[in-house]
Motif scaffolding. Sequence first.
Motif, PDB file in Angstrom:
ATOM      1  N   GLY A   1       0.864  -1.171   0.000  1.00  0.00           N
ATOM      2  CA  GLY A   1       0.000   0.000   0.000  1.00  0.00           C
ATOM      3  C   GLY A   1       0.898   1.216   0.000  1.00  0.00           C
ATOM      4  O   GLY A   1       2.097   1.118   0.246  1.00  0.00           O
ATOM      5  N   GLY A   2       0.326   2.379  -0.282  1.00  0.00           N
ATOM      6  CA  GLY A   2       1.089   3.615  -0.183  1.00  0.00           C
ATOM      7  C   GLY A   2       1.338   4.302  -1.503  1.00  0.00           C
ATOM      8  O   GLY A   2       0.615   4.122  -2.477  1.00  0.00           O
ATOM      9  N   LEU A   3       2.401   5.089  -1.518  1.00  0.00           N
ATOM     10  CA  LEU A   3       2.722   5.962  -2.651  1.00  0.00           C
ATOM     11  C   LEU A   3       4.118   5.645  -3.188  1.00  0.00           C
ATOM     12  O   LEU A   3       5.005   5.332  -2.424  1.00  0.00           O
ATOM     13  CB  LEU A   3       2.689   7.426  -2.194  1.00  0.00           C
ATOM     14  CG  LEU A   3       1.316   7.926  -1.705  1.00  0.00           C
ATOM     15  CD1 LEU A   3       1.462   9.302  -1.073  1.00  0.00           C
ATOM     16  CD2 LEU A   3       0.302   7.932  -2.813  1.00  0.00           C
ATOM     17  N   HIS A   4       4.326   5.729  -4.397  1.00  0.00           N
ATOM     18  CA  HIS A   4       3.558   5.947  -5.611  1.00  0.00           C
ATOM     19  C   HIS A   4       3.664   4.693  -6.455  1.00  0.00           C
ATOM     20  O   HIS A   4       4.729   4.127  -6.538  1.00  0.00           O
ATOM     21  CB  HIS A   4       4.122   7.134  -6.401  1.00  0.00           C
ATOM     22  CG  HIS A   4       3.906   8.467  -5.736  1.00  0.00           C
ATOM     23  ND1 HIS A   4       2.813   9.248  -6.027  1.00  0.00           N
ATOM     24  CD2 HIS A   4       4.598   9.149  -4.808  1.00  0.00           C
ATOM     25  CE1 HIS A   4       2.867  10.381  -5.339  1.00  0.00           C
ATOM     26  NE2 HIS A   4       3.939  10.345  -4.574  1.00  0.00           N
ATOM     27  N   THR A   5       2.558   4.304  -7.114  1.00  0.00           N
ATOM     28  CA  THR A   5       2.572   3.025  -7.845  1.00  0.00           C
ATOM     29  C   THR A   5       3.615   2.996  -8.956  1.00  0.00           C
ATOM     30  O   THR A   5       4.085   1.924  -9.313  1.00  0.00           O
ATOM     31  CB  THR A   5       1.199   2.693  -8.476  1.00  0.00           C
ATOM     32  OG1 THR A   5       0.832   3.716  -9.390  1.00  0.00           O
ATOM     33  CG2 THR A   5       0.144   2.508  -7.404  1.00  0.00           C
ATOM     34  N   HIS A   6       3.973   4.135  -9.496  1.00  0.00           N
ATOM     35  CA  HIS A   6       4.949   4.165 -10.592  1.00  0.00           C
ATOM     36  C   HIS A   6       6.369   4.451 -10.100  1.00  0.00           C
ATOM     37  O   HIS A   6       7.300   4.471 -10.905  1.00  0.00           O
ATOM     38  CB  HIS A   6       4.530   5.187 -11.650  1.00  0.00           C
ATOM     39  CG  HIS A   6       4.638   6.616 -11.208  1.00  0.00           C
ATOM     40  ND1 HIS A   6       3.934   7.103 -10.133  1.00  0.00           N
ATOM     41  CD2 HIS A   6       5.377   7.636 -11.679  1.00  0.00           C
ATOM     42  CE1 HIS A   6       4.225   8.383  -9.976  1.00  0.00           C
ATOM     43  NE2 HIS A   6       5.108   8.725 -10.897  1.00  0.00           N
ATOM     44  N   MET A   7       6.561   4.648  -8.803  1.00  0.00           N
ATOM     45  CA  MET A   7       7.913   4.908  -8.283  1.00  0.00           C
ATOM     46  C   MET A   7       8.233   4.009  -7.086  1.00  0.00           C
ATOM     47  O   MET A   7       8.695   2.900  -7.264  1.00  0.00           O
ATOM     48  CB  MET A   7       8.077   6.384  -7.921  1.00  0.00           C
ATOM     49  CG  MET A   7       8.180   7.267  -9.158  1.00  0.00           C
ATOM     50  SD  MET A   7       8.657   8.969  -8.827  1.00  0.00           S
ATOM     51  CE  MET A   7       7.319   9.553  -7.813  1.00  0.00           C
TER      52      MET A   7
END
Length: 184
Positions: free
Chosen positions: A120-126
């Motif tokens: 979970g969390g941020l960022h799916t592309h990084m």
Amino acid sequence: MDKKKCAVVMVDMLNDFVTGALKCDRGLATVPHCKELIEGCRKLGVPVIYSNDAHLKGVDHELKLWGDHAIEGTYGAEVVPELKPAEGDYVVKKRRYSGFFHTDLDLLLRELGVDTVILGGLHTHMCVRHTAADAYQLGYDVVVASDATDSFTKEDYEYGISYLKATYGAKVLTTKEILAELGK
């Protein structure tokens, strides 16, 4: 999913990413889902691990690209208040995108008997993507909570999710679906 072999890895749900230096309005919208995932997993006995940026000011390479953010020891590097770690949770500091790169996350997961990471969390592309990459390379199965992850833009989010599924065989489920599977 066998709840005895899973762990939640919550990536960068920090003040600087949600409301601060690298504010992400879309990230703010994930907080209730992240909270549901974390609390549900705690109740089921699934370990909760926070993978948090904790940069060294003036030192870390990543700061050249993104500017000062999540500097270790600052408010910006703390988990947002709604998701604060509880007793029994784990916090793994990181200085690069991946939660595994030069941290003890792999050692912790192995000692906990984990074979599946729920991201979970941020960022799916990084950061979520790079953490998933290393998890996959190290032999873990990857599950992504679709409503407890996001990115700066819808396009970045969708690209990230698509990449995780196609490249790492990530299972992408909602928080409710994850908790239902773990509760079986």
